[in-house]
Design a protein around this motif. Structure first.
Motif, mmCIF file in Angstrom:
data_model
loop_
_atom_site.group_PDB
_atom_site.id
_atom_site.type_symbol
_atom_site.label_atom_id
_atom_site.label_comp_id
_atom_site.label_asym_id
_atom_site.label_seq_id
_atom_site.Cartn_x
_atom_site.Cartn_y
_atom_site.Cartn_z
ATOM 1 N N ILE A 284 -1.198 1.392 -9.696
ATOM 2 C CA ILE A 284 0.227 1.356 -9.372
ATOM 3 C C ILE A 284 0.777 2.773 -9.435
ATOM 4 O O ILE A 284 0.569 3.489 -10.408
ATOM 5 C CB ILE A 284 0.996 0.431 -10.328
ATOM 6 C CG1 ILE A 284 0.490 -1.001 -10.155
ATOM 7 C CG2 ILE A 284 2.495 0.518 -10.086
ATOM 8 C CD1 ILE A 284 1.069 -1.976 -11.145
ATOM 9 N N LEU A 285 1.484 3.177 -8.372
ATOM 10 C CA LEU A 285 2.006 4.532 -8.301
ATOM 11 C C LEU A 285 3.515 4.620 -8.474
ATOM 12 O O LEU A 285 4.005 5.410 -9.262
ATOM 13 C CB LEU A 285 1.616 5.174 -6.968
ATOM 14 C CG LEU A 285 0.133 5.374 -6.741
ATOM 15 C CD1 LEU A 285 -0.109 5.987 -5.382
ATOM 16 C CD2 LEU A 285 -0.448 6.267 -7.820
ATOM 17 N N TYR A 286 4.276 3.859 -7.716
ATOM 18 C CA TYR A 286 5.733 3.975 -7.710
ATOM 19 C C TYR A 286 6.370 2.597 -7.756
ATOM 20 O O TYR A 286 5.744 1.602 -7.426
ATOM 21 C CB TYR A 286 6.229 4.662 -6.423
ATOM 22 C CG TYR A 286 5.736 6.059 -6.231
ATOM 23 C CD1 TYR A 286 6.340 7.118 -6.896
ATOM 24 C CD2 TYR A 286 4.678 6.329 -5.384
ATOM 25 C CE1 TYR A 286 5.889 8.413 -6.719
ATOM 26 C CE2 TYR A 286 4.223 7.619 -5.200
ATOM 27 C CZ TYR A 286 4.828 8.661 -5.867
ATOM 28 O OH TYR A 286 4.389 9.933 -5.696
ATOM 29 N N GLU B 154 0.844 -1.199 0.000
ATOM 30 C CA GLU B 154 0.000 0.000 0.000
ATOM 31 C C GLU B 154 0.876 1.244 0.000
ATOM 32 O O GLU B 154 1.756 1.404 0.834
ATOM 33 C CB GLU B 154 -0.912 -0.006 1.227
ATOM 34 C CG GLU B 154 -1.960 1.064 1.242
ATOM 35 C CD GLU B 154 -3.035 0.875 0.183
ATOM 36 O OE1 GLU B 154 -3.543 1.899 -0.307
ATOM 37 O OE2 GLU B 154 -3.376 -0.273 -0.150
ATOM 38 N N ASP B 155 0.654 2.126 -0.954
ATOM 39 C CA ASP B 155 1.488 3.313 -1.134
ATOM 40 C C ASP B 155 1.563 4.176 0.121
ATOM 41 O O ASP B 155 2.633 4.591 0.536
ATOM 42 C CB ASP B 155 0.966 4.145 -2.303
ATOM 43 C CG ASP B 155 1.876 5.317 -2.611
ATOM 44 O OD1 ASP B 155 2.984 5.065 -3.126
ATOM 45 O OD2 ASP B 155 1.499 6.462 -2.320
ATOM 46 N N TYR B 156 0.418 4.428 0.749
ATOM 47 C CA TYR B 156 0.396 5.300 1.911
ATOM 48 C C TYR B 156 1.045 4.664 3.137
ATOM 49 O O TYR B 156 1.369 5.356 4.088
ATOM 50 C CB TYR B 156 -1.036 5.718 2.249
ATOM 51 C CG TYR B 156 -1.674 6.555 1.159
ATOM 52 C CD1 TYR B 156 -0.999 7.631 0.592
ATOM 53 C CD2 TYR B 156 -2.932 6.248 0.691
ATOM 54 C CE1 TYR B 156 -1.568 8.384 -0.412
ATOM 55 C CE2 TYR B 156 -3.516 7.007 -0.307
ATOM 56 C CZ TYR B 156 -2.833 8.070 -0.857
ATOM 57 O OH TYR B 156 -3.402 8.818 -1.846
ATOM 58 N N MET C 264 5.514 4.171 0.907
ATOM 59 C CA MET C 264 6.187 5.213 0.140
ATOM 60 C C MET C 264 6.128 6.574 0.816
ATOM 61 O O MET C 264 7.120 7.287 0.854
ATOM 62 C CB MET C 264 5.605 5.300 -1.276
ATOM 63 C CG MET C 264 6.466 6.081 -2.221
ATOM 64 S SD MET C 264 8.072 5.271 -2.392
ATOM 65 C CE MET C 264 8.902 6.406 -3.468
ATOM 66 N N ILE D 230 9.476 1.011 -5.769
ATOM 67 C CA ILE D 230 10.448 1.231 -4.692
ATOM 68 C C ILE D 230 11.650 0.338 -4.951
ATOM 69 O O ILE D 230 11.503 -0.881 -5.085
ATOM 70 C CB ILE D 230 9.852 0.878 -3.316
ATOM 71 C CG1 ILE D 230 8.649 1.764 -3.007
ATOM 72 C CG2 ILE D 230 10.896 1.008 -2.219
ATOM 73 C CD1 ILE D 230 7.959 1.409 -1.714
ATOM 74 N N GLN E 97 9.530 8.449 2.040
ATOM 75 C CA GLN E 97 9.956 9.753 1.539
ATOM 76 C C GLN E 97 10.046 10.795 2.652
ATOM 77 O O GLN E 97 10.968 11.609 2.668
ATOM 78 C CB GLN E 97 8.997 10.235 0.448
ATOM 79 C CG GLN E 97 9.105 9.437 -0.822
ATOM 80 C CD GLN E 97 8.074 9.844 -1.859
ATOM 81 O OE1 GLN E 97 6.979 10.291 -1.526
ATOM 82 N NE2 GLN E 97 8.433 9.684 -3.121
ATOM 83 N N THR F 107 4.317 -0.063 -5.574
ATOM 84 C CA THR F 107 3.364 0.391 -4.568
ATOM 85 C C THR F 107 2.034 0.607 -5.270
ATOM 86 O O THR F 107 1.991 0.847 -6.477
ATOM 87 C CB THR F 107 3.793 1.704 -3.890
ATOM 88 O OG1 THR F 107 3.706 2.773 -4.827
ATOM 89 C CG2 THR F 107 5.184 1.597 -3.321
ATOM 90 N N ALA F 108 0.968 0.517 -4.536
ATOM 91 C CA ALA F 108 -0.348 0.645 -5.142
ATOM 92 C C ALA F 108 -1.330 1.284 -4.170
ATOM 93 O O ALA F 108 -1.124 1.270 -2.964
ATOM 94 C CB ALA F 108 -0.867 -0.733 -5.543
ATOM 95 N N ILE F 109 -2.359 1.841 -4.747
ATOM 96 C CA ILE F 109 -3.511 2.267 -3.959
ATOM 97 C C ILE F 109 -4.608 1.275 -4.292
ATOM 98 O O ILE F 109 -4.976 1.113 -5.452
ATOM 99 C CB ILE F 109 -3.958 3.694 -4.302
ATOM 100 C CG1 ILE F 109 -2.888 4.677 -3.854
ATOM 101 C CG2 ILE F 109 -5.289 3.999 -3.654
ATOM 102 C CD1 ILE F 109 -3.228 6.107 -4.137
#
Length: 94
Positions: A66-68, A15-17, A20, A70, A24, A48-50
């Protein structure tokens, strides 16, 4: 506050939140962050995903964004359970 070396244990489609954003933010305030994932070597990456479930019935089209990617900085088997072994591990720069 002195800088710390923080190890993130991650997996594909984490999970992105949950990873990631803290990753950061901790780097932004001067901490050194490393990532490790079972079954992955240093230099590989995890997505990473939401997980956006509209209602209670997710479909393949709307379930994951999918956002990033890592980067994995440490091979999983190289981590020792003794605290003195971790600070010597140098993460890859991103």
């Amino acid at each position: 506050m002195s800088a710390k070396h923080i190890l993130f244990l991650v997996g594909d489609f984490v999970e992105d939140y949950e990873v990631m954003v803290p990753y950061q933010m901790l780097q932004m305030v001067g901490h050194q962050c490393s990532t490790v994932c079972p079954g992955k070597r240093a230099g590989e990456s995890v997505a990473t995903a939401i997980h956006d479930f509209e209602g209670r019935k997710p479909t393949a089209k709307n379930a994951v964004t999918i956002l990033y990617l890592i980067p994995i900085s440490i091979k999983f088997v190289s981590i020792s359970s003794t605290p003195s072994s971790f600070p010597e591990v140098a993460p890859q720069s991103t």
